[in-house]
Each structure stands twice: as structure tokens, then as C-alpha cells.
Design a protein around this motif. Structure first.
Motif, short mmCIF file in Angstrom:
data_model
loop_
_atom_site.label_atom_id
_atom_site.label_comp_id
_atom_site.label_asym_id
_atom_site.label_seq_id
_atom_site.Cartn_x
_atom_site.Cartn_y
_atom_site.Cartn_z
N TYR A 111 -14.44 12.23 5.31
CA TYR A 111 -13.71 13.42 4.81
C TYR A 111 -14.67 14.48 4.28
CZ TYR A 111 -9.38 10.75 5.22
OH TYR A 111 -8.32 10.03 5.72
N PHE A 157 -8.83 1.13 -7.69
CA PHE A 157 -9.34 1.25 -6.32
C PHE A 157 -10.27 2.44 -6.17
CE2 PHE A 157 -7.36 5.05 -4.53
CZ PHE A 157 -6.32 5.29 -5.42
N PHE A 178 0.57 17.32 -5.85
CA PHE A 178 0.00 15.98 -5.81
C PHE A 178 -1.24 15.84 -6.72
CE2 PHE A 178 -3.18 13.22 -3.61
CZ PHE A 178 -2.61 12.00 -3.95
N GLY A 236 5.24 6.56 -3.72
CA GLY A 236 5.07 7.61 -2.71
C GLY A 236 6.36 8.29 -2.32
N ARG A 247 6.69 14.19 -8.92
CA ARG A 247 5.68 15.07 -8.33
C ARG A 247 6.09 16.53 -8.53
NH1 ARG A 247 4.38 15.39 -1.99
NH2 ARG A 247 6.43 16.35 -2.12
N ILE A 266 -0.57 -0.63 -8.27
CA ILE A 266 -1.85 0.00 -7.95
C ILE A 266 -1.89 1.36 -8.63
CG2 ILE A 266 -1.00 0.85 -5.70
CD1 ILE A 266 -4.06 0.38 -4.77
N LEU A 267 -2.98 1.58 -9.34
CA LEU A 267 -3.23 2.85 -10.02
C LEU A 267 -2.84 4.02 -9.10
CD1 LEU A 267 -4.81 4.74 -12.02
CD2 LEU A 267 -6.85 4.19 -10.65
N PHE A 268 -2.13 5.00 -9.61
CA PHE A 268 -1.84 6.19 -8.81
C PHE A 268 -3.00 7.18 -8.94
CE2 PHE A 268 -0.21 10.24 -7.55
CZ PHE A 268 0.49 9.91 -6.42
N ALA A 269 -3.68 7.38 -7.84
CA ALA A 269 -4.82 8.32 -7.77
C ALA A 269 -5.08 8.55 -6.29
CB ALA A 269 -6.03 7.74 -8.48
N SER A 275 -10.63 2.78 5.30
CA SER A 275 -9.57 3.04 6.27
C SER A 275 -10.10 3.33 7.66
CB SER A 275 -8.72 4.22 5.79
OG SER A 275 -8.22 3.92 4.52
N MET A 317 0.84 -1.19 0.00
CA MET A 317 0.00 0.00 0.00
C MET A 317 0.88 1.25 0.00
SD MET A 317 -3.19 -0.75 2.50
CE MET A 317 -2.62 -2.13 3.47
N ARG A 318 0.52 2.25 -0.83
CA ARG A 318 1.29 3.48 -1.03
C ARG A 318 2.68 3.20 -1.60
NH1 ARG A 318 -0.75 8.14 1.82
NH2 ARG A 318 -2.98 7.91 1.58
N GLN A 319 2.78 2.15 -2.44
CA GLN A 319 4.11 1.81 -2.95
C GLN A 319 4.69 2.90 -3.85
OE1 GLN A 319 3.30 -2.05 -4.62
NE2 GLN A 319 2.70 -1.29 -6.63
N GLY A 355 -2.28 17.50 5.01
CA GLY A 355 -3.21 16.54 4.42
C GLY A 355 -4.37 17.21 3.70
#
Ligand code: CP3
Length: 343
Positions: free
Chosen positions: A151, A141, A43, A27, A37, A70-73, A206, A23-25, A93
Motif C-alpha cells: 500500500y 493486530f 472511518f 463492520g 461510524r 479484535i481491536l477496531f483499527a 493479506s 475477521m472484520r466482525q 478504499g
């Protein structure tokens, strides 16, 4: 039949070496991520730039040869597509405009109207399905409705999800309306990711751990079951991973109740416990403590072996219990992968 290891594990096969991704690979712990980035500007610009988002998705695959990309989004792109404002405060954040009233809910877009805004994400998926190595599985995802709602209601991340719990008790109809809209929009969003080439879908809940008793059934289990049933009707055989983080006892039976092929486990429960109580229903994913990616050494090697051993009697996808943190050392990730693969 495919020989992709992740798909085999998701079909229920116990493999001699578990497939692995993190997860978050993609980053901030990776210098190449930080460089891309910077090139994108920030971001969110990176998320909406298909070429650069595909590039950062591929970076950890090149470096470590993970079994899945994993798709970056981000899970918060969906509320933005529903018409909410979204921005990121550096070092703090996400921030969003809030929705807490019937009028606010009515002002959001309809579930079917999210695609224009999300078109660049689908383009990222199309690029990745062309460019990934043939043995690598592409995971799409979304956030689960409860987590995304926390959120949207608070306008930011919260320690205890207080504002969402408060709306749930003071204006149940508006709260349930937000969950319903998110459930429908998530089906649309994920279905479009599959049409674009995502081979597996992961649903991130989460903050599932703060839903107790009947609330857990109504707002973690039921929306996941609805999303999974709708996706399967449109895409027969689609493999789905659910992550009701910190669900504790709620992990038991979660796959059966929702139809998920695999339950991702956080590191607040032991791998031995999860093998006994969750892996009995099928594939599990997890659950090395992400702190080991910071601290490394013999403790990392031992903990990695312990997770592999605990889950070796059934289908298992190796992963962390939560996302890798920006202070992680890329060398420790290499050590984890080497430990899993050399046995
Ligand atoms: O896993 C991956 O590599 C794929 C991409 C991905 C991101 N976010 C990229 C990201 C995924 C799957 C997510 C999911 C996500 N986003 C979740 C659920 C999983 C979890 O971590 O519990 C949540 C709650 C979010 C919302 C979110 N996005 C927060 C709270 C933050 C700020 C905290 C942080 O880590 O910075 C983000 C930002 C974010 N999403 C970053 C990345 C790489 C960091 C942004 C940066 O580069 O500064």
C-alpha cells in the motif's frame, strides 16, 4: 491457567466445540456499526476515537457472543504514524502518499517515534480490556511488513501488487529498507498493544500469496519470524496468529519457521488439506468461505459443519477464510455461530 477457550486452543488443546470469531466482525454489515461510524464522521475518525472504537469492537460480542474481540483499527494506521498521508475514498478504499525512493524512505519517521500518533489506539485497547466479558479474548493486530509495504509503494490497494514487485526488482535496497523499517515499527506498535492489554496478536499478511519462491521466504517468513521473536522476548508466552493469506503450499511449515502458535487459513485451500498439512504443527484458524454469510441457508450449515469436522482432530479456532463483506446478512452470522455451538 486461564479458561478462555481461544487461549486454550492457542496452547494446542483440541476443544469439543471450537471457539469462534470473524475477521472484520465489526463492520458495515451491522446497522449498529454504520450508526456509530456516522456518529464519528468517517472511518479514520472512528479508528482514532477510543470510546467509539471500543464501542464498535464490543457490538459483535454483544450480538453473537464471539470468543474473541479484535481491536477496531486498521493496518494502514502504522504508515500514517510513520508520517505518510492516509485517506479513504468512499467506495474505493484507501489512498496514501507513496514512498518509492531513498529520499522518501529517509523522510519517514523512526520506528520508535510512532507512539504519539498511535496513542488513541492503545487507549482503545485499555478500555476494551476493562469492558470485555471475562471469557472473551482481546486480539491486537498489525499488517505484516510486505502487505503494508504494498500500500505504501502503490499509494492504494492493487490487484497484483505490481508496484511493490517492481520496486523490489529495480531498487532492492530501498524496498528492503521499507520492509526493515516496517518490521521494527510493527514490533514497537504490537508491543505497546500488549502493554495496554491485548492478550493475543494477529499479523495480517493479506498479499503474501503474490510472493513466490525465495521472495516468500525473505519477505513473508523472515519479517514474521523477526517480529514474533522480538515480541516473545519482550512478552514471554504471548500467543501469536499469523495469516499469510493465499500462501498455498507456503502454509506448510509456516508456524515452525516463524514461531507462530497458529496459522490462519484462507478459503482457497480445503479444510481437509489444511488439517493434514498445517494442523500437524499446531493450532489453525479458519476457513469458511465468507460468501456463505451472504447466501446463508442449508449450504451455510453444511459448509460450517464440514470445517468443524475437518479440524476436529486438533486445535482449531473457527473463522472465515477472509473478512466478512458489507453485503452479508447478520442473520447468517447467527446461524453459523448456532451451528458451531449446537454441534
Ligand atoms: O477485523 C476487524 O473487525 C478489526 C478491524 C480491521 C479493519 N481492517 C477495519 C476496517 C482489521 C483487522 C483490518 C485489517 C486490514 N485493513 C487489512 C488486512 C485484512 C484483510 O482484509 O485482508 C487490510 C488489507 C486493510 C486495509 C483496508 N482497510 C482496506 C483495503 C480497506 C477498504 C476495503 C473495505 O473493506 O472497505 C479498509 C477499510 C476498513 N478497515 C473498514 C473496516 C471496518 C471499512 C471502512 C468503512 O467503515 O467504510
Amino acid at each position: 491457567m486461564t479458561d478462555k477457550t481461544i487461549l486454550r486452543a492457542l496452547r494446542g488443546e483440541a476443544l469439543p466445540t471450537p471457539p469462534v470469531w470473524m475477521m472484520r466482525q465489526a463492520g458495515r454489515y451491522l446497522p449498529e456499526y454504520r450508526a456509530t461510524r456516522a456518529q464519528a464522521g468517517d472511518f479514520l475518525s472512528l479508528c482514532y476515537n477510543p470510546d467509539l472504537a471500543a464501542e464498535v469492537t464490543l457490538q459483535p460480542i454483544r450480538r453473537y457472543g464471539f470468543d474473541a474481540a479484535i481491536l477496531f483499527a486498521d493496518i494502514l494506521l502504522l504508515p500514517q504514524a510513520l508520517g505518510m498521508d492516509l485517506w479513504f475514498e468512499t467506495g474505493e478504499g484507501p489512498r496514501l502518499s507513496t514512498v518509492t525512493t531513498p529520499a522518501g524512505l529517509a523522510a519517514l519517521k523512526a520506528a520508535g517515534d510512532v507512539h504519539d500518533r498511535l496513542a488513541p489506539i492503545y487507549e482503545t485497547v485499555r478500555i476494551l480490556s476493562r469492558e470485555l466479558p471475562r471469557e472473551t479474548t482481546l486480539i491486537g493486530f498489525a499488517g505484516a511488513p510486505w502487505t503494508v509495504a504494498t500500500y505504501m509503494i502503490a499509494g492504494r490497494g492493487t490487484r497484483d501488487q505490481g508496484p511493490a514487485h517492481a520496486l523490489k526488482s529495480t531498487d532492492r535496497a530501498t524496498f528492503a529498507g521499507i520492509i526493515d523499517l516496517l518490521t521494527e515499527a510493527t514490533i514497537e506498535y504490537l508491543s505497546a498493544q500488549v502493554d495496554a492489554g491485548a492478550e493475543v496478536i494477529k499479523l495480517f499478511d493479506s498479499w503474501a500469496g503474490s510472493l513466490k519462491g525465495q521472495d516468500f521466504e525473505d519477505f513473508a517468513v523472515a519479517p514474521a519470524a523477526r517480529i514474533i521473536a522480538a515480541l516473545r522476548a519482550r512478552h514471554p508466552g504471548l500467543p501469536i496468529i499469523a495469516f499469510p493469506r493465499e500462501a498455498g503450499e507456503g502454509y506448510i511449515g509456516f508456524a515452525r519457521k516463524t514461531g507462530a502458535d497458529c496459522v490462519a487459513i484462507d478459503n482457497s485451500v480445503s479444510a481437509d488439506w489444511a488439517a493434514r498439512h498445517v494442523q500437524v504443527d499446531g493450532c489453525v484458524q479458519g476457513n469458511l468461505d465468507p460468501r456463505h454469510m451472504v447466501t446463508g441457508g442449508e449450504a451455510l450449515v453444511k459448509a460450517t459443519r464440514d470445517v468443524v469436522r475437518a479440524f476436529s482432530g486438533g486445535p482449531h479456532i473457527f473463522n472465515l477464510g477472509h473478512g466478512i463483506t458489507p453485503d452479508a446478512d447478520p442473520e447468517n452470522v447467527a446461524l453459523m455461530v448456532e451451528t458451531i455451538r449446537r454441534g
